[in-house]
Scaffold this motif. Structure first.
Motif, PDB file in Angstrom:
ATOM      1  N   UNK A   9      56.056  86.413  28.161  1.00 40.56           N
ATOM      2  CA  UNK A   9      55.302  86.704  26.947  1.00 40.56           C
ATOM      3  C   UNK A   9      56.096  86.313  25.707  1.00 40.56           C
ATOM      4  N   UNK A  10      55.467  85.569  24.810  1.00 42.60           N
ATOM      5  CA  UNK A  10      56.132  85.038  23.618  1.00 42.60           C
ATOM      6  C   UNK A  10      56.148  86.068  22.497  1.00 42.60           C
ATOM      7  N   UNK A  11      57.351  86.408  22.037  1.00 41.86           N
ATOM      8  CA  UNK A  11      57.532  87.442  21.008  1.00 41.86           C
ATOM      9  C   UNK A  11      56.853  88.741  21.450  1.00 41.86           C
ATOM     10  N   UNK A  12      56.960  89.022  22.728  1.00 37.85           N
ATOM     11  CA  UNK A  12      56.220  90.113  23.354  1.00 37.85           C
ATOM     12  C   UNK A  12      54.930  89.544  23.902  1.00 37.85           C
ATOM     13  N   UNK A  13      53.852  89.809  23.192  1.00 37.14           N
ATOM     14  CA  UNK A  13      52.564  89.163  23.485  1.00 37.14           C
ATOM     15  C   UNK A  13      51.878  88.977  22.140  1.00 37.14           C
ATOM     16  N   UNK A  14      52.195  87.881  21.466  1.00 39.43           N
ATOM     17  CA  UNK A  14      51.867  87.732  20.053  1.00 39.43           C
ATOM     18  C   UNK A  14      50.374  87.641  19.765  1.00 39.43           C
ATOM     19  N   UNK A  15      49.573  87.332  20.774  1.00 36.51           N
ATOM     20  CA  UNK A  15      48.120  87.331  20.580  1.00 36.51           C
ATOM     21  C   UNK A  15      47.552  88.744  20.626  1.00 36.51           C
ATOM     22  N   UNK A  31      49.564  93.590  30.025  1.00 35.81           N
ATOM     23  CA  UNK A  31      48.817  92.398  30.435  1.00 35.81           C
ATOM     24  C   UNK A  31      49.312  91.834  31.761  1.00 35.81           C
ATOM     25  N   UNK A  32      50.415  92.366  32.276  1.00 40.08           N
ATOM     26  CA  UNK A  32      50.918  91.919  33.563  1.00 40.08           C
ATOM     27  C   UNK A  32      52.155  91.052  33.517  1.00 40.08           C
ATOM     28  N   UNK A  33      52.684  90.792  32.315  1.00 43.70           N
ATOM     29  CA  UNK A  33      53.903  89.987  32.218  1.00 43.70           C
ATOM     30  C   UNK A  33      55.089  90.762  32.779  1.00 43.70           C
ATOM     31  N   UNK A  34      55.981  90.042  33.434  1.00 40.01           N
ATOM     32  CA  UNK A  34      57.197  90.655  33.976  1.00 40.01           C
ATOM     33  C   UNK A  34      58.418  90.335  33.120  1.00 40.01           C
ATOM     34  N   UNK A  35      58.279  89.345  32.256  1.00 38.03           N
ATOM     35  CA  UNK A  35      59.338  88.958  31.317  1.00 38.03           C
ATOM     36  C   UNK A  35      58.729  88.787  29.935  1.00 38.03           C
ATOM     37  N   UNK A 213      52.380  77.616  25.307  1.00 44.17           N
ATOM     38  CA  UNK A 213      51.030  77.265  25.757  1.00 44.17           C
ATOM     39  C   UNK A 213      50.199  78.529  25.903  1.00 44.17           C
ATOM     40  N   UNK A 214      49.022  78.530  25.298  1.00 44.36           N
ATOM     41  CA  UNK A 214      48.186  79.726  25.301  1.00 44.36           C
ATOM     42  C   UNK A 214      46.887  79.579  26.086  1.00 44.36           C
ATOM     43  N   UNK A 215      46.716  78.426  26.731  1.00 46.83           N
ATOM     44  CA  UNK A 215      45.581  78.209  27.622  1.00 46.83           C
ATOM     45  C   UNK A 215      46.095  77.498  28.874  1.00 46.83           C
ATOM     46  N   UNK A 216      45.597  77.928  30.020  1.00 47.15           N
ATOM     47  CA  UNK A 216      46.138  77.462  31.293  1.00 47.15           C
ATOM     48  C   UNK A 216      46.019  75.947  31.465  1.00 47.15           C
ATOM     49  N   UNK A 217      44.943  75.354  30.978  1.00 43.59           N
ATOM     50  CA  UNK A 217      44.731  73.926  31.219  1.00 43.59           C
ATOM     51  C   UNK A 217      45.761  73.060  30.495  1.00 43.59           C
ATOM     52  N   UNK A 218      46.403  73.593  29.458  1.00 46.52           N
ATOM     53  CA  UNK A 218      47.345  72.809  28.672  1.00 46.52           C
ATOM     54  C   UNK A 218      48.604  72.446  29.456  1.00 46.52           C
ATOM     55  N   UNK A 219      48.939  73.247  30.447  1.00 43.14           N
ATOM     56  CA  UNK A 219      50.157  72.973  31.235  1.00 43.14           C
ATOM     57  C   UNK A 219      49.850  72.847  32.724  1.00 43.14           C
ATOM     58  N   UNK A 220      48.624  72.503  33.051  1.00 44.28           N
ATOM     59  CA  UNK A 220      48.255  72.354  34.456  1.00 44.28           C
ATOM     60  C   UNK A 220      49.128  71.308  35.142  1.00 44.28           C
ATOM     61  N   UNK A 221      49.363  70.175  34.472  1.00 40.94           N
ATOM     62  CA  UNK A 221      50.201  69.127  35.043  1.00 40.94           C
ATOM     63  C   UNK A 221      51.666  69.534  35.097  1.00 40.94           C
ATOM     64  N   UNK A 222      52.084  70.358  34.148  1.00 40.76           N
ATOM     65  CA  UNK A 222      53.493  70.721  34.056  1.00 40.76           C
ATOM     66  C   UNK A 222      53.972  71.493  35.297  1.00 40.76           C
ATOM     67  N   UNK A 233      51.808  83.219  24.142  1.00 43.26           N
ATOM     68  CA  UNK A 233      51.400  84.342  23.293  1.00 43.26           C
ATOM     69  C   UNK A 233      50.426  85.267  24.014  1.00 43.26           C
ATOM     70  N   UNK A 234      49.759  84.737  25.044  1.00 41.13           N
ATOM     71  CA  UNK A 234      48.714  85.497  25.732  1.00 41.13           C
ATOM     72  C   UNK A 234      48.952  85.479  27.242  1.00 41.13           C
ATOM     73  N   UNK A 235      49.776  86.400  27.727  1.00 42.83           N
ATOM     74  CA  UNK A 235      50.098  86.409  29.170  1.00 42.83           C
ATOM     75  C   UNK A 235      48.871  86.552  30.063  1.00 42.83           C
ATOM     76  N   UNK A 236      47.774  87.070  29.543  1.00 49.14           N
ATOM     77  CA  UNK A 236      46.560  87.242  30.357  1.00 49.14           C
ATOM     78  C   UNK A 236      46.079  85.923  30.944  1.00 49.14           C
ATOM     79  N   UNK A 237      46.360  84.813  30.244  1.00 47.94           N
ATOM     80  CA  UNK A 237      45.884  83.505  30.694  1.00 47.94           C
ATOM     81  C   UNK A 237      46.626  82.992  31.930  1.00 47.94           C
ATOM     82  N   UNK A 238      47.778  83.606  32.233  1.00 47.12           N
ATOM     83  CA  UNK A 238      48.635  83.055  33.278  1.00 47.12           C
ATOM     84  C   UNK A 238      49.072  84.055  34.342  1.00 47.12           C
ATOM     85  N   UNK A 239      48.842  85.337  34.143  1.00 46.07           N
ATOM     86  CA  UNK A 239      49.441  86.329  35.057  1.00 46.07           C
ATOM     87  C   UNK A 239      48.962  86.180  36.494  1.00 46.07           C
ATOM     88  N   UNK A 240      47.806  85.562  36.688  1.00 44.60           N
ATOM     89  CA  UNK A 240      47.361  85.359  38.065  1.00 44.60           C
ATOM     90  C   UNK A 240      48.345  84.497  38.864  1.00 44.60           C
TER      91      UNK A 240
END
Length: 245
Positions: A9-15, A31-35, A213-222, A233-240
């Motif tokens: 989570x960025x700056x905690x969860x900035x969103x 939101x489920x972040x572990x870090x 990155x705040x949306x999952x599709x932005x780093x799909x290739x990464x 900023x929004x761990x909810x988008x990635x915690x799965x």
């Protein structure tokens, strides 16, 4: 071994709450972040706070230089009203308060040393001393910075701490710089990163962390390229992703 999670989570969860506050750290955990990633910032008389900006205006009802502010002034400010009425009265945390909150929640810490100056000797020892006194699990702690001399001093003073070198774009000398401070991680912005660069970092044996990155599709290739963690900023988008093996 560093126990870095896939989602930071960025700056905690900035969103979800005012950035770099205890509310934001708690929101990341909820939101489920572990870090989480937070910024430690030096102020007058050797104080250490959790804050990002060189000036106070954007995230508080104060004004002026953050570094020149006294701890008394910092603790009197409202750091939540700008985000929403429900956060009115939220305070800027001290470094110690943030550490205590993180450990109560069982979170890992990616701590960015937010210092652009040259006098790293006036800043780094106090940060390391506070961590040595309060932080319990060294494998849930990553110290990172854009300030390379600060990382060099971290390594000289603390031979075993996990270090991450932060860059906007991956520089040509990234491998030399990581090796020289025995870093374990390269942190870079996800947008300019290329597949070739990502695979080179991984082939050299380093962790690769991409921000912000705040949306999952932005780093799909990464992920396919080998990215280990995303700062968001929004761990909810990635915690799965934490539940995938």
């Amino acid at each position: 071994m560093l126990k870095l999670s896939k989602v930071i989570g960025h700056r905690g969860a900035a969103t979800l709450a005012p950035e770099n506050t205890l509310a934001s750290i708690r929101a990341a955990a909820a939101a489920g972040a572990k870090w989480v990633e937070i910024d430690v910032y030096p102020i007058a008389q050797g104080g250490l706070i959790i804050f990002h900006d060189d000036r106070l205006e954007r995230c508080t009802n104060g004004f002026g230089s953050t570094m020149e502010a006294s701890l008394e002034t910092i603790l009197s400010l409202d750091a939540g009203h700008w985000f929403g009425h429900e956060h009115q009265g939220e305070k800027i945390p001290t470094f110690e308060q943030a550490i205590d909150c993180l450990q109560e929640l069982g979170l890992g810490l990616n701590l960015e040393i937010k210092y652009d100056g040259r006098n790293v000797e006036a800043v780094v020892p106090a940060i390391l001393a506070t961590l040595a006194e309060r932080w319990q699990d060294p494998d849930k702690l990553l110290l990172s910075s854009f300030n390379y001399p600060a990382l060099q001093l971290c390594r000289r003073l603390s031979p075993t701490v996990h270090l991450g070198y932060l860059v906007e774009e991956v520089p040509h000398d990234w491998l030399l710089k990581l090796a020289a401070i025995n870093a374990c991680c390269l942190g870079c912005h996800y947008q300019p990163l290329t597949e070739h660069q990502a695979r080179a970092v991984k082939a050299a044996g380093y962790l690769l962390v991409c921000y912000t990155a705040n949306e999952a599709h932005l780093v799909r290739e990464h992920w396919r390229w080998g990215m280990d963690s995303v700062v968001t900023d929004d761990p909810r988008q990635f915690v799965h992703l934490e539940h995938k093996h």
